[in-house]
Design a protein around this motif. Structure first.
Motif, PDB file in Angstrom:
ATOM      1  N   UNK A 213      68.573 -61.269  -0.916  1.00  0.00           N
ATOM      2  CA  UNK A 213      67.164 -61.652  -1.044  1.00  0.00           C
ATOM      3  C   UNK A 213      66.309 -60.444  -1.435  1.00  0.00           C
ATOM      4  N   UNK A 214      66.549 -59.300  -0.779  1.00  0.00           N
ATOM      5  CA  UNK A 214      65.768 -58.089  -1.070  1.00  0.00           C
ATOM      6  C   UNK A 214      65.943 -57.678  -2.525  1.00  0.00           C
ATOM      7  N   UNK A 215      67.165 -57.788  -2.997  1.00  0.00           N
ATOM      8  CA  UNK A 215      67.467 -57.405  -4.380  1.00  0.00           C
ATOM      9  C   UNK A 215      66.660 -58.281  -5.344  1.00  0.00           C
ATOM     10  N   UNK A 216      66.590 -59.558  -5.010  1.00  0.00           N
ATOM     11  CA  UNK A 216      65.839 -60.491  -5.864  1.00  0.00           C
ATOM     12  C   UNK A 216      64.358 -60.116  -5.906  1.00  0.00           C
ATOM     13  N   UNK A 217      63.779 -59.952  -4.714  1.00  0.00           N
ATOM     14  CA  UNK A 217      62.332 -59.717  -4.627  1.00  0.00           C
ATOM     15  C   UNK A 217      61.955 -58.334  -5.160  1.00  0.00           C
ATOM     16  N   UNK A 218      62.715 -57.317  -4.756  1.00  0.00           N
ATOM     17  CA  UNK A 218      62.319 -55.947  -5.095  1.00  0.00           C
ATOM     18  C   UNK A 218      62.669 -55.569  -6.534  1.00  0.00           C
ATOM     19  N   UNK A 219      63.771 -56.102  -7.039  1.00  0.00           N
ATOM     20  CA  UNK A 219      64.268 -55.554  -8.302  1.00  0.00           C
ATOM     21  C   UNK A 219      64.455 -56.572  -9.426  1.00  0.00           C
ATOM     22  N   UNK A 220      65.108 -57.698  -9.090  1.00  0.00           N
ATOM     23  CA  UNK A 220      65.419 -58.657 -10.171  1.00  0.00           C
ATOM     24  C   UNK A 220      64.176 -59.105 -10.908  1.00  0.00           C
ATOM     25  N   UNK A 221      63.110 -59.340 -10.138  1.00  0.00           N
ATOM     26  CA  UNK A 221      61.862 -59.824 -10.764  1.00  0.00           C
ATOM     27  C   UNK A 221      61.357 -58.830 -11.801  1.00  0.00           C
ATOM     28  N   UNK A 222      61.602 -57.531 -11.527  1.00  0.00           N
ATOM     29  CA  UNK A 222      61.139 -56.488 -12.452  1.00  0.00           C
ATOM     30  C   UNK A 222      62.068 -56.364 -13.660  1.00  0.00           C
ATOM     31  N   UNK A 223      63.373 -56.379 -13.398  1.00  0.00           N
ATOM     32  CA  UNK A 223      64.344 -56.054 -14.447  1.00  0.00           C
ATOM     33  C   UNK A 223      64.786 -57.266 -15.261  1.00  0.00           C
ATOM     34  N   UNK A 224      64.817 -58.426 -14.606  1.00  0.00           N
ATOM     35  CA  UNK A 224      65.287 -59.639 -15.304  1.00  0.00           C
ATOM     36  C   UNK A 224      64.271 -60.773 -15.115  1.00  0.00           C
ATOM     37  N   UNK A 225      63.023 -60.578 -15.575  1.00  0.00           N
ATOM     38  CA  UNK A 225      62.002 -61.599 -15.304  1.00  0.00           C
ATOM     39  C   UNK A 225      62.369 -62.954 -15.907  1.00  0.00           C
ATOM     40  N   UNK A 226      63.193 -62.944 -16.964  1.00  0.00           N
ATOM     41  CA  UNK A 226      63.520 -64.207 -17.623  1.00  0.00           C
ATOM     42  C   UNK A 226      64.403 -65.122 -16.772  1.00  0.00           C
ATOM     43  N   UNK A 227      65.187 -64.546 -15.845  1.00  0.00           N
ATOM     44  CA  UNK A 227      66.060 -65.409 -15.019  1.00  0.00           C
ATOM     45  C   UNK A 227      65.826 -65.262 -13.513  1.00  0.00           C
ATOM     46  N   UNK A 228      65.034 -64.262 -13.119  1.00  0.00           N
ATOM     47  CA  UNK A 228      64.898 -63.956 -11.677  1.00  0.00           C
ATOM     48  C   UNK A 228      64.477 -65.175 -10.862  1.00  0.00           C
ATOM     49  N   UNK A 229      63.545 -65.968 -11.389  1.00  0.00           N
ATOM     50  CA  UNK A 229      63.057 -67.110 -10.610  1.00  0.00           C
ATOM     51  C   UNK A 229      64.099 -68.208 -10.442  1.00  0.00           C
ATOM     52  N   UNK A 230      65.171 -68.096 -11.190  1.00  0.00           N
ATOM     53  CA  UNK A 230      66.209 -69.142 -11.091  1.00  0.00           C
ATOM     54  C   UNK A 230      67.227 -68.809  -9.990  1.00  0.00           C
ATOM     55  N   UNK A 231      67.134 -67.588  -9.432  1.00  0.00           N
ATOM     56  CA  UNK A 231      68.127 -67.213  -8.423  1.00  0.00           C
ATOM     57  C   UNK A 231      67.914 -68.011  -7.138  1.00  0.00           C
ATOM     58  N   UNK A 232      69.001 -68.602  -6.655  1.00  0.00           N
ATOM     59  CA  UNK A 232      68.957 -69.330  -5.379  1.00  0.00           C
ATOM     60  C   UNK A 232      70.063 -68.796  -4.478  1.00  0.00           C
ATOM     61  N   UNK A 233      69.737 -68.719  -3.197  1.00  0.00           N
ATOM     62  CA  UNK A 233      70.754 -68.265  -2.227  1.00  0.00           C
ATOM     63  C   UNK A 233      70.982 -69.402  -1.235  1.00  0.00           C
TER      64      UNK A 233
END
Ligand code: FAD
Ligand code: NAD
Length: 482
Positions: A213-233
């Motif tokens: 979850x931390x990886x998604x919020x802190x980093x994925x949103x910045x580095x992969x904005x095109x797919x970050x919102x699609x991540x589900x855990x």
């Protein structure tokens, strides 16, 4: 000032290096073989007085792994090398030289008192299989991952037990994200690839979901904005709630934090089958359905290793527990002379935790200290008795000392509490304080979690590296390159 401090630090660390006065092996001393380099074996080795034994350590990995921080390695919060320490780092400071072999023990023969071990490295030398005798054996090989024989787990899921597992998980996460971001990827495939499923709501599964979850919020949103919102855990747990060993209040706190963090928790849901791209689950209504996944992390607890099952098979009269090896109150293995067992490979009333394994290791080192003392006193007594002019008072005093050395107190476990990181800078802490249990969750518990683990790390080097990694992530974010 900085130069003086650095000089003093280097002097202290160099002064500890390979003491040239380390004693050589002594053929008159008993051989003590230690299997493993995990929590049990390492805490034993750290506390052991090697003066009285010729010590041989055998383990397929030549380092100690600080497992509590392993989930942090899967997303790059910590670097792998920050949480390991070479076994030789410990043995090189010992009074007597210790032989360390990176090898896998294949067989223990409790009748002949031998261990057979094998070099498992890719670079094969001329010697690969060796059998040695032991006078004493400390058996601390831990456990392997429990799969309950569910089809497809070994082929398609990632585990989270060894350092290599964390690296595999990290590679797989990046694979899923990069492939989801690939040009022209279908919507359905993006959803599958970006679905990270964790099976097992014990502390391992919960901590891993928190880190992800931390990886998604802190980093994925910045580095992969095109797919970050699609991540589900999604966390799947067969029981009615996660973290069955924690207090009710902390279970609720974890579940509500996960809800806020949009981690789906499917309780009363059991994984029945694992396919390449989907898990088959059965829910509380006995309904069967498939859940597609990109990454699957399997954290459903422990089971005995093959070598342990083989050892039990040789001692069937007394070793009657499938869960693990039975030991007495002094950690001596039932049915085997000179063998002691500690940690996850044993079946005791304690949970299989690092806390238990390390306390058992320290306790066992004190047992061996007494064994060493006893051997010395017995020798002294034999020599005294052989002297016609020996003072009877001296003989009596030696006998008293010998009796004291022979007297052992049983192992006593002192529970220091349970801690777990649950993501978004929150942790939970179940602490036995003030004659009762104190449950705490949140940022303060997270600071406590961090300081408790940093102070438990075995070396200044590890502490420095972990603190530096945390600072690095705070300043620059996690590294998303492979
Ligand atoms: P291990 O530490 O697993 O060590 C076993 C050793 O035996 C290893 O060195 C292995 O390489 C070696 N070995 C394996 N096979 C052989 C063989 N055939 N011959 C010779 N050597 C062999 N517990 C806590 O109390 N707090 C925590 O926060 C916590 N967090 C955890 C997080 C994770 C991700 C995991 C997986 C576990 C965690 N645990 C925690 C549990 C804890 O790690 C274990 O209980 C502990 O490692 C048990 O110690 P051990 O010495 O019995 O086994
Ligand atoms: P665990 O045994 O604690 O939990 C495994 C969970 O998986 C169980 O709750 C079980 O119900 C569930 N499960 C089993 N089969 C399933 C299936 N087919 N489908 C869905 N769910 C299933 O395992 P763990 O979390 O790996 O922990 C192992 C040991 O290590 C424990 O003793 C634990 O206390 C210790 N540990 C402690 C910490 C900590 O203190 N922070 C962290 C990690 C591990």
């Amino acid at each position: 000032l900085i130069l003086t401090a650095t000089g003093a630090f280097l002097y202290v660390t160099q002064a500890q290096n390979n003491p040239p006065d380390q004693l050589d092996a002594d053929p008159t001393k008993p051989t003590l073989v230690v299997l493993g380099s995990g929590w049990g074996a390492t805490s034993f080795l750290k506390s052991l007085d090697t003066d009285d034994f010729n010590v041989v350590v055998i383990s397929p990995r030549n380092y100690f792994l600080f497992t509590p921080l392993l989930p942090s390695v899967t997303v790059g919060t910590l670097e792998p090398r920050s949480i390991i320490q070479p076994t030789r780092y410990i043995t090189r400071h010992k009074k007597r030289k210790v032989s360390v072999y990176e090898a896998e023990a294949k067989e223990v023969d409790p009748t002949k008192k031998t261990v057979t071990f094998q070099d498992i490295s890719d670079v094969k030398g001329a010697a690969t299989d060796v059998t040695i005798n032991y006078d004493y054996l400390v058996y601390a090989v831990g456990c392997e991952n429990q799969t309950f024989g569910i089809k497809g787990v070994n082929e398609h899921a990632c585990f989270l037990k060894e350092l290599g597992d964390a690296d595999k998980v990290r590679q797989k996460i990046m694979d899923c994200i990069e492939t989801a971001a690939f040009k022209g990827q279908s919507e359905e495939e993006i959803d599958r690839l970006m679905h990270m499923v964790v099976v097992g709501g014990g502390p391992t599964g919960v901590e891993y979901a928190g880190e992800l979850h931390d990886f998604l919020i802190d980093d994925l949103k910045k580095w992969y904005p095109e797919v970050a919102d699609r991540l589900r855990i999604t966390l799947i747990e067969a029981l009615p709630n996660v973290l069955p060993a924690f207090s009710k209040q902390l279970i609720q706190y974890t579940e509500s934090t996960f809800k806020e963090n949009r981690i789906d928790v499917l309780t009363r849901t059991m994984v029945k089958d694992v396919k390449e791209k989907a898990v088959v689950v059965q829910d509380a209504n006995k309904e069967i359905r498939e859940i597609p996944y990109g990454l699957l992390v399997w954290a459903t607890g422990n089971t005995s290793r093959q070598i342990t099952r083989d050892l039990m098979g040789k001692l069937t009269q007394v070793q009657t527990q499938r869960r693990g090896l039975l030991v007495d109150d002094y950690l001596s293995l039932l049915g085997a002379d000179g063998v002691y067992a500690v940690g996850d490979c044993t079946a005791t009333s304690y949970a299989p935790t690092a806390q238990v394994a390390s306390q058992q290791g320290i306790y066992l080192a004190s047992v061996f200290h007494k064994l060493g003392q006893k051997a010395k006193l017995e020798q002294q007594l034999t020599q005294l008795r052989a002297q016609p002019s020996a003072d009877p008072a001296e003989i009596e005093a030696t006998v008293k000392k010998l009796n004291r050395a022979a007297k052992l107190t049983p192992f006593h476990y002192s529970h220091q509490g349970s801690l777990a990181y649950i993501g978004s800078e929150k942790a939970i802490a179940d602490l036995p304080l003030f004659n009762g249990n104190v449950a705490s969750g949140g940022g303060a518990a997270m600071l406590f979690w961090r300081s408790a683990y940093v102070s438990t790390l075995y070396s200044v080097r590890n502490r420095t590296m972990v603190l530096a990694d945390w600072a690095k992530v705070r300043i620059f974010g996690r590294d998303v390159s492979r």
